[in-house]
Design a protein around this motif. Structure first.
Motif, short mmCIF file in Angstrom:
data_model
loop_
_atom_site.label_atom_id
_atom_site.label_comp_id
_atom_site.label_asym_id
_atom_site.label_seq_id
_atom_site.Cartn_x
_atom_site.Cartn_y
_atom_site.Cartn_z
N LYS A 30 0.82 -1.22 0.00
CA LYS A 30 0.00 0.00 0.00
C LYS A 30 0.85 1.28 0.00
N THR A 31 1.68 1.43 1.03
CA THR A 31 2.34 2.72 1.21
C THR A 31 3.35 3.02 0.10
N GLU A 32 4.16 2.03 -0.25
CA GLU A 32 5.14 2.25 -1.34
C GLU A 32 4.45 2.63 -2.64
N PRO A 33 3.44 1.84 -3.07
CA PRO A 33 2.75 2.22 -4.32
C PRO A 33 2.06 3.57 -4.20
N LEU A 34 1.49 3.85 -3.02
CA LEU A 34 0.83 5.15 -2.84
C LEU A 34 1.85 6.27 -2.98
N ARG A 35 3.02 6.08 -2.36
CA ARG A 35 4.05 7.12 -2.44
C ARG A 35 4.43 7.37 -3.89
N SER A 36 4.50 6.32 -4.67
CA SER A 36 4.89 6.50 -6.08
C SER A 36 3.81 7.26 -6.86
N VAL A 37 2.54 6.98 -6.57
CA VAL A 37 1.49 7.65 -7.34
C VAL A 37 1.29 9.09 -6.87
N LEU A 38 1.63 9.38 -5.62
CA LEU A 38 1.49 10.74 -5.11
C LEU A 38 2.67 11.64 -5.49
N ALA A 39 3.75 11.02 -5.92
CA ALA A 39 4.94 11.81 -6.27
C ALA A 39 4.58 12.79 -7.40
N GLY A 40 4.92 14.04 -7.17
CA GLY A 40 4.66 15.06 -8.19
C GLY A 40 3.26 15.63 -8.15
N LYS A 41 2.40 15.08 -7.28
CA LYS A 41 1.03 15.62 -7.17
C LYS A 41 1.02 16.77 -6.16
N ARG A 42 0.03 17.62 -6.31
CA ARG A 42 -0.08 18.75 -5.40
C ARG A 42 -1.07 18.47 -4.28
N SER A 43 -2.00 17.55 -4.52
CA SER A 43 -2.98 17.24 -3.49
C SER A 43 -3.59 15.86 -3.74
N TRP A 44 -4.20 15.32 -2.67
CA TRP A 44 -4.94 14.07 -2.86
C TRP A 44 -6.21 14.11 -2.03
N VAL A 45 -7.15 13.25 -2.43
CA VAL A 45 -8.47 13.18 -1.81
C VAL A 45 -8.64 11.79 -1.20
N THR A 46 -9.19 11.74 0.00
CA THR A 46 -9.47 10.45 0.64
C THR A 46 -10.89 10.44 1.20
N GLY A 47 -11.36 9.26 1.58
CA GLY A 47 -12.69 9.10 2.15
C GLY A 47 -12.70 9.03 3.66
N LEU A 48 -11.65 9.54 4.31
CA LEU A 48 -11.61 9.50 5.78
C LEU A 48 -12.80 10.25 6.36
N ARG A 49 -13.37 9.65 7.41
CA ARG A 49 -14.48 10.30 8.14
C ARG A 49 -14.18 10.23 9.63
N ARG A 50 -14.57 11.27 10.34
CA ARG A 50 -14.33 11.29 11.79
C ARG A 50 -15.08 10.18 12.50
N ALA A 51 -16.23 9.81 11.96
CA ALA A 51 -17.07 8.83 12.63
C ALA A 51 -16.53 7.40 12.50
N GLN A 52 -15.48 7.20 11.69
CA GLN A 52 -15.05 5.83 11.42
C GLN A 52 -14.36 5.16 12.60
N SER A 53 -13.59 5.93 13.36
CA SER A 53 -12.86 5.32 14.48
C SER A 53 -12.31 6.40 15.39
#
Ligand code: SF4
Length: 259
Positions: free
Chosen positions: A134-157
């Motif tokens: 997960k983290t290694e591939p994520l790091r590679s896809v985020l390289a050079g990006k200015r922002s990312w979007v996630t589905g994190l919610r406060r109610a999850q945990s």
């Protein structure tokens, strides 16, 4: 390794809202504002996990043509139902979800460690597996990006209770947008039902939070919705804390840590 579940559980059988929950329209508008702002921080990508909340975000991105490219991490361990949803979502929305995979050389190292079985006995191995898949591939896809979007919610945990709609991600060093930070479970399922958004069939089999197949189980009645994730590591059922390492630094003031 999955604990046997012999009866349906109440979590997914609970009554779903047929009318908009109180304050829902305001939360939806706020989510759209967050996505609009994210699109202005180009290049921006959406980390799609195929969860119910991420299907909501995917729906909003496509419907409003926000300039945000969706991708998903194919860990090699996703349940068949998740892969099926991936295909259905791309077909229904006529939109590709980029497939991001781990490096084979890193997988070879995991295999040499017998990680598939060792991850239940040794947390270091489990973290290594999450890092590799997960983290290694994520790091590679985020390289050079200015922002990312996630589905994190406060109610999850409990570990996500401080999630903000937008925050600086010090781990990956870019802006992070969480458009559903304020959404409750009932918001997600109300919107899903209203717009007939496809969802993972495992939700109807007692799963409440769905990740890799070896590390996800259905939950029992009265368990926390994330109790089925890395359940053998949880010592406090009321304060589910385990994460894969992707969302461990919640804001600009935090240091990377295991939640
Ligand atoms: S969730 Fe489990 S199988 Fe998936 S990457 Fe993490 S340890 Fe590996």
């Amino acid at each position: 390794m999955n604990a046997p579940i012999t009866s349906p559980i109440a979590w997914y059988r609970r009554p779903r809202a047929t009318h908009a929950p109180i304050g829902f329209e305001a939360r939806l508008n706020e989510s759209l504002d967050v996505l609009r702002e994210a699109g202005q921080h180009a290049p921006c990508v959406f980390a799609h996990s195929l969860s119910a909340e991420d299907m909501v975000i995917f729906h909003l991105i496509v419907e409003h043509a926000f300039p945000i490219q969706s991708f998903a991490l194919d860990t090699g361990k996703l349940p068949e139902a998740t892969l099926d949803l991936w295909s259905r979502a791309e077909a229904i929305y006529s939109t590709r979800i980029e497939r991001v995979m781990p490096r084979q050389t890193s997988i070879d190292v995991l295999n040499a460690m017998n990680a598939d079985s060792a991850l239940y006995e040794n947390k270091e191995v489990r973290l290594r597996c999450c890092d590799t898949r997960k983290t290694e591939p994520l790091r590679s896809v985020l390289a050079g990006k200015r922002s990312w979007v996630t589905g994190l919610r406060r109610a999850q945990s409990a570990g996500r209770a401080q999630v903000a709609s937008t925050e600086y991600d010090s781990t990956f060093q870019l802006q992070k947008f969480n458009p559903l930070a304020n959404w409750a479970d009932e918001d997600v399922w109300y919107f899903t039902d209203k717009h007939k958004i496809p969802f993972n069939a495992l939700y109807e089999k007692g799963y409440a939070s769905i990740g890799c197949d070896p590390c996800t189980r259905p939950i029992r009645e009265n368990e926390h919705p994330r109790a089925g994730r890395w359940w053998w590591e949880q010592t406090d059922a009321n304060a589910i804390k385990s994460e894969c390492g992707i969302h461990v630094a919640a804001n600009s003031n935090s240091t990377p840590k295991e939640n």
